[in-house]
Scaffold this motif. Structure first.
Motif, PDB file in Angstrom:
ATOM      1  N   MET A  47     -46.299  -4.521  -8.220  1.00 44.96           N
ATOM      2  CA  MET A  47     -45.704  -4.647  -6.892  1.00 44.96           C
ATOM      3  C   MET A  47     -44.435  -3.802  -6.823  1.00 44.96           C
ATOM      4  N   THR A  48     -44.316  -3.006  -5.779  1.00 42.29           N
ATOM      5  CA  THR A  48     -43.111  -2.189  -5.612  1.00 42.29           C
ATOM      6  C   THR A  48     -42.107  -2.860  -4.680  1.00 42.29           C
ATOM      7  N   TRP A  49     -42.474  -3.962  -4.055  1.00 38.95           N
ATOM      8  CA  TRP A  49     -41.564  -4.688  -3.180  1.00 38.95           C
ATOM      9  C   TRP A  49     -41.950  -6.157  -3.181  1.00 38.95           C
ATOM     10  N   HIS A  50     -41.045  -6.997  -2.719  1.00 39.22           N
ATOM     11  CA  HIS A  50     -41.299  -8.433  -2.621  1.00 39.22           C
ATOM     12  C   HIS A  50     -40.740  -8.933  -1.292  1.00 39.22           C
ATOM     13  N   VAL A  51     -41.205 -10.079  -0.888  1.00 39.09           N
ATOM     14  CA  VAL A  51     -40.765 -10.659   0.375  1.00 39.09           C
ATOM     15  C   VAL A  51     -39.293 -11.050   0.265  1.00 39.09           C
ATOM     16  N   ALA A  52     -38.507 -10.677   1.259  1.00 40.78           N
ATOM     17  CA  ALA A  52     -37.075 -11.001   1.256  1.00 40.78           C
ATOM     18  C   ALA A  52     -36.874 -12.514   1.282  1.00 40.78           C
ATOM     19  N   GLU A  53     -35.736 -12.950   0.705  1.00 37.91           N
ATOM     20  CA  GLU A  53     -35.490 -14.390   0.594  1.00 37.91           C
ATOM     21  C   GLU A  53     -35.406 -15.051   1.965  1.00 37.91           C
ATOM     22  N   ASP A  54     -34.752 -14.403   2.931  1.00 39.96           N
ATOM     23  CA  ASP A  54     -34.659 -14.983   4.274  1.00 39.96           C
ATOM     24  C   ASP A  54     -36.048 -15.140   4.899  1.00 39.96           C
ATOM     25  N   ASP A  55     -36.898 -14.145   4.654  1.00 40.54           N
ATOM     26  CA  ASP A  55     -38.260 -14.236   5.183  1.00 40.54           C
ATOM     27  C   ASP A  55     -39.040 -15.341   4.489  1.00 40.54           C
ATOM     28  N   LEU A  56     -38.799 -15.523   3.186  1.00 41.82           N
ATOM     29  CA  LEU A  56     -39.466 -16.609   2.474  1.00 41.82           C
ATOM     30  C   LEU A  56     -39.033 -17.974   3.015  1.00 41.82           C
ATOM     31  N   ARG A  57     -37.752 -18.119   3.291  1.00 41.91           N
ATOM     32  CA  ARG A  57     -37.275 -19.388   3.848  1.00 41.91           C
ATOM     33  C   ARG A  57     -37.898 -19.641   5.229  1.00 41.91           C
ATOM     34  N   ALA A  58     -37.933 -18.592   6.065  1.00 46.36           N
ATOM     35  CA  ALA A  58     -38.546 -18.747   7.384  1.00 46.36           C
ATOM     36  C   ALA A  58     -40.037 -19.040   7.261  1.00 46.36           C
ATOM     37  N   TYR A  59     -40.677 -18.414   6.301  1.00 45.41           N
ATOM     38  CA  TYR A  59     -42.100 -18.668   6.053  1.00 45.41           C
ATOM     39  C   TYR A  59     -42.314 -20.121   5.664  1.00 45.41           C
ATOM     40  N   GLY A  60     -41.460 -20.621   4.773  1.00 50.78           N
ATOM     41  CA  GLY A  60     -41.585 -22.003   4.336  1.00 50.78           C
ATOM     42  C   GLY A  60     -41.361 -22.995   5.460  1.00 50.78           C
ATOM     43  N   ARG A  61     -40.496 -22.640   6.434  1.00 51.74           N
ATOM     44  CA  ARG A  61     -40.252 -23.532   7.568  1.00 51.74           C
ATOM     45  C   ARG A  61     -41.285 -23.348   8.686  1.00 51.74           C
ATOM     46  N   GLY A  62     -42.190 -22.372   8.507  1.00 53.49           N
ATOM     47  CA  GLY A  62     -43.182 -22.097   9.546  1.00 53.49           C
ATOM     48  C   GLY A  62     -42.620 -21.357  10.724  1.00 53.49           C
ATOM     49  N   GLU A  63     -41.515 -20.639  10.534  1.00 50.73           N
ATOM     50  CA  GLU A  63     -40.837 -19.956  11.628  1.00 50.73           C
ATOM     51  C   GLU A  63     -40.995 -18.437  11.580  1.00 50.73           C
ATOM     52  N   LEU A  64     -41.667 -17.907  10.567  1.00 50.16           N
ATOM     53  CA  LEU A  64     -41.805 -16.462  10.449  1.00 50.16           C
ATOM     54  C   LEU A  64     -42.830 -15.969  11.473  1.00 50.16           C
ATOM     55  N   GLU A  65     -42.460 -14.941  12.237  1.00 52.09           N
ATOM     56  CA  GLU A  65     -43.303 -14.445  13.313  1.00 52.09           C
ATOM     57  C   GLU A  65     -44.088 -13.211  12.874  1.00 52.09           C
ATOM     58  N   PRO A  66     -45.269 -12.971  13.477  1.00 56.09           N
ATOM     59  CA  PRO A  66     -45.993 -11.729  13.220  1.00 56.09           C
ATOM     60  C   PRO A  66     -45.144 -10.547  13.677  1.00 56.09           C
ATOM     61  N   PRO A  67     -45.265  -9.378  13.057  1.00 54.95           N
ATOM     62  CA  PRO A  67     -46.197  -9.045  11.968  1.00 54.95           C
ATOM     63  C   PRO A  67     -45.673  -9.389  10.582  1.00 54.95           C
ATOM     64  N   LEU A  68     -44.395  -9.853  10.483  1.00 60.31           N
ATOM     65  CA  LEU A  68     -43.873 -10.223   9.168  1.00 60.31           C
ATOM     66  C   LEU A  68     -44.685 -11.350   8.552  1.00 60.31           C
TER      67      LEU A  68
END
Length: 287
Positions: free
Chosen positions: A1-22
Motif C-alpha cells: 500500500m502506498t497510502w492509507h486512510v487518514a485518521e479523521d476519515d477513519l473516525r468519520a467512517y467509524g461514526r457513519g458520517e463519511l460521505e461519498p466518494p471518500l
C-alpha cells in the motif's frame, strides 16, 4: 500500500458520517488493508464499526448488473425497474435465439413458395410471437425475479405495462427485421403488425378474468381457428381475409377496443388492499 486512510476519515467512517466518494474509497481500501482495519478498530465505536462492516459486506455481496441493466440505468431508468426489466425471461438470449430461428425458417418458407400472393405462413405466425412473449414474461415458474416483482413498490398495472412494452419492443423489432427479408412482397409483408397488436391487447385485457396463461392461450387459439376457417374458404388462392384492407381495419378496431378495456380494468390488478400480480395471484400491498 502506498497510502492509507487518514485518521479523521477513519473516525468519520467509524461514526457513519463519511460521505461519498471518500466513503467508497475507504470501503475499498479497508477490504484489503489490515493495518487500516486495526487502526479503525482502535478508533471507532464497536457498534458503529459492526454497522460499517455489515454495510461493506452487503455492498460486496450485491449482484453486479448485467449489460442490459447497465444500459437501462444509463438511459435513466430507475434501478428497481431496470432490474425487473433485465430479468424478464423472454428477453434472454435463449428465447431471442429461438424466436430468430423460427422467423428465419418462416421467411425461408415464404421465399420458397413465392407463387402465393402473400407470405401467408409468416403473416399467420408473426402476430403470435409477441403474444407468446408477453404470456411467458410473468409467473413464479418462469420469472427469476418473481418474488422481487411481487413486493416491488409499484402499481400492478404499471408493472404489467412496463414489462409488456419491453417485450413488445423486442418482439416487434425481431418481426420487423424478418419483414425486411421479404422485400418482394412490399407493404403486404407488414400485414402482421395490426393483428399482433390486437392479439396482445386482447390477451392482456382478458388477463384479470382468465389469468396470465389462459388468456393468451385462448386469444392465440381463436386466431389460429380464424386462420383455419379463412384458409378453408379461400382454398382457391388469394390473400386471407385477415390480411386484406378490411381485415386490417378490423384488427385496428379490436386493438383499440381491447386497449380501452384494459385501461378500464386497470384497477383489477390492485383490489381492496391487495395487489393482483401479473401472474394472477394476490398478495399484500407494499408501501
Amino acid at each position: 500500500m502506498t497510502w492509507h486512510v487518514a485518521e479523521d476519515d477513519l473516525r468519520a467512517y467509524g461514526r457513519g458520517e463519511l460521505e461519498p466518494p471518500l466513503l467508497w474509497s475507504a470501503d475499498t481500501h479497508l477490504a484489503g488493508c489490515a493495518a487500516c482495519r486495526a487502526r479503525l478498530a482502535s478508533l471507532a465505536d464497536p457498534a458503529a464499526l459492526d454497522a460499517g462492516w455489515e454495510r461493506l459486506d452487503a455492498e460486496l455481496d450485491a449482484p453486479r448488473p448485467g449489460p442490459a441493466e447497465r444500459l437501462l440505468l444509463r438511459l435513466g431508468v430507475a434501478g428497481h425497474t431496470a432490474r425487473l426489466l433485465a430479468a424478464t425471461p423472454v428477453l434472454r438470449r435463449s428465447w431471442l435465439l429461438a424466436v430468430a430461428v423460427v422467423l428465419m425458417t418462416t421467411v425461408a418458407a415464404a421465399e420458397e413458395l413465392r407463387a402465393a400472393d402473400s407470405p401467408t405462413a409468416f403473416l399467420a405466425l408473426a402476430p403470435l410471437l409477441p403474444l407468446a412473449g408477453v404470456a411467458l414474461a410473468y409467473g413464479p415458474g418462469l420469472d427469476p425475479t418473481y418474488e422481487m416483482a411481487v413486493v416491488a413498490p409499484m402499481h400492478g398495472f404499471r408493472l404489467l405495462l412496463v414489462r409488456t412494452v419491453a417485450v413488445l419492443a423486442v418482439g416487434l423489432g425481431l418481426n420487423g427485421l424478418a419483414t425486411l427479408a421479404l422485400p418482394g412482397y412490399g407493404l403486404r409483408a407488414l400485414a402482421w403488425l395490426l393483428p399482433a397488436l390486437a392479439l396482445t391487447a386482447t390477451g392482456l385485457a382478458l388477463t384479470p378474468r382468465l389469468g396470465p396463461y389462459r388468456a393468451p392461450a385462448l386469444t392465440g387459439g381463436v386466431w389460429v381457428a380464424l386462420l383455419l376457417v379463412a384458409g378453408a374458404r379461400s382454398a382457391g388462392g388469394g390473400a386471407l381475409p385477415q390480411f386484406t384492407a378490411a381485415g386490417q381495419g378490423a384488427a385496428a378496431v379490436v386493438a383499440v377496443l381491447a386497449t380501452g378495456l384494459l385501461y378500464l380494468l386497470r384497477d383489477r390488478f390492485d383490489v381492496a388492499g391487495t395487489r393482483t400480480s401479473p401472474t394472477g395471484l394476490t398478495h399484500g400491498s407494499t408501501s
